[in-house]
Design a protein around this motif. Structure first.
Motif, PDB file in Angstrom:
ATOM      1  N   VAL A   1       1.031  -1.566   0.306  1.00 29.01           N
ATOM      2  CA  VAL A   1       0.060  -0.328  -0.022  1.00 29.01           C
ATOM      3  C   VAL A   1       1.020   1.524  -0.195  1.00 29.01           C
ATOM      4  CG1 VAL A   1      -1.932  -1.324   1.399  1.00 29.01           C
ATOM      5  CG2 VAL A   1      -0.148   0.388   2.427  1.00 29.01           C
ATOM      6  N   SER A   2       0.185   2.062  -0.571  1.00 27.58           N
ATOM      7  CA  SER A   2       1.096   3.245  -0.744  1.00 27.58           C
ATOM      8  C   SER A   2       0.604   4.194   0.569  1.00 27.58           C
ATOM      9  CB  SER A   2       1.164   4.259  -2.169  1.00 27.58           C
ATOM     10  OG  SER A   2      -0.545   4.391  -2.215  1.00 27.58           O
ATOM     11  N   ASP A   3      -0.545   3.971   0.999  1.00 29.52           N
ATOM     12  CA  ASP A   3      -0.329   5.430   2.272  1.00 29.52           C
ATOM     13  C   ASP A   3      -1.417   4.201   3.487  1.00 29.52           C
ATOM     14  OD1 ASP A   3      -2.321   6.951   3.668  1.00 29.52           O
ATOM     15  OD2 ASP A   3      -2.085   8.527   2.304  1.00 29.52           O
ATOM     16  N   VAL A   4      -0.954   4.256   4.817  1.00 31.91           N
ATOM     17  CA  VAL A   4      -0.902   3.490   5.355  1.00 31.91           C
ATOM     18  C   VAL A   4      -2.243   3.485   6.161  1.00 31.91           C
ATOM     19  CG1 VAL A   4      -0.564   1.917   7.825  1.00 31.91           C
ATOM     20  CG2 VAL A   4       1.194   2.281   5.583  1.00 31.91           C
ATOM     21  N   ASP A   5      -2.318   4.770   6.570  1.00 31.19           N
ATOM     22  CA  ASP A   5      -3.474   5.782   6.858  1.00 31.19           C
ATOM     23  C   ASP A   5      -5.061   4.587   6.133  1.00 31.19           C
ATOM     24  OD1 ASP A   5      -2.901   5.690   9.727  1.00 31.19           O
ATOM     25  OD2 ASP A   5      -1.760   7.847   8.904  1.00 31.19           O
TER      26      ASP A   5
END
Length: 126
Positions: free
Chosen positions: A15-19
């Motif tokens: 994933v590029s954005d964990v949140d």
């Protein structure tokens, strides 16, 4: 010869954005967020588990489990493709209509990073 049990328990996702991924899987798809641990700056581990699954999925920062920009295709067996589709639609997850094939009924969706999911209702010859 000894019989071995092979149990798949954890599959990594890139994933590029964990949140954003945590919000998608935990809040939108409704899976349990088992862990969200920042060990130190540059190392964060998040694990999510679908209801009823013995296998979890993980993503984070600094894990180096998958090449950056890669994606997975994961197939999950569900008891009822129509119910799975309705569940996803209720949660505003963009998913396909039920795809009727001779070997099963399928619903498809993907996360914001392009990891693709195929939900299969197995059709038994009767």
């Amino acid at each position: 010869m000894t019989q071995l049990d092979w149990k798949i328990e954890l599959i990594p996702l890139a994933v590029s954005d964990v949140d954003r991924a945590k919000a998608f899987y935990g809040d939108q798809v409704g899976w349990n967020v088992d862990f969200d641990n920042t060990v130190h700056e540059g190392l964060r581990f998040v694990q999510v588990t679908p209801q009823g699954s013995a296998c979890s999925f993980c993503f984070g920062v600094g894990l180096e489990m998958m090449p950056e920009g890669s994606s997975q295709l994961i197939q999950v067996v569900v008891p009822d493709a129509d119910a799975a589709r309705a569940y996803l639609r209720e949660r505003e997850v963009d998913c396909s209509d039920v795809d009727e094939l001779p070997w099963g009924r399928f619903v498809y969706f993907q996360d914001p990073d392009g990891n693709r999911w195929s939900l299969q209702q197995i059709i038994r010859a009767g």
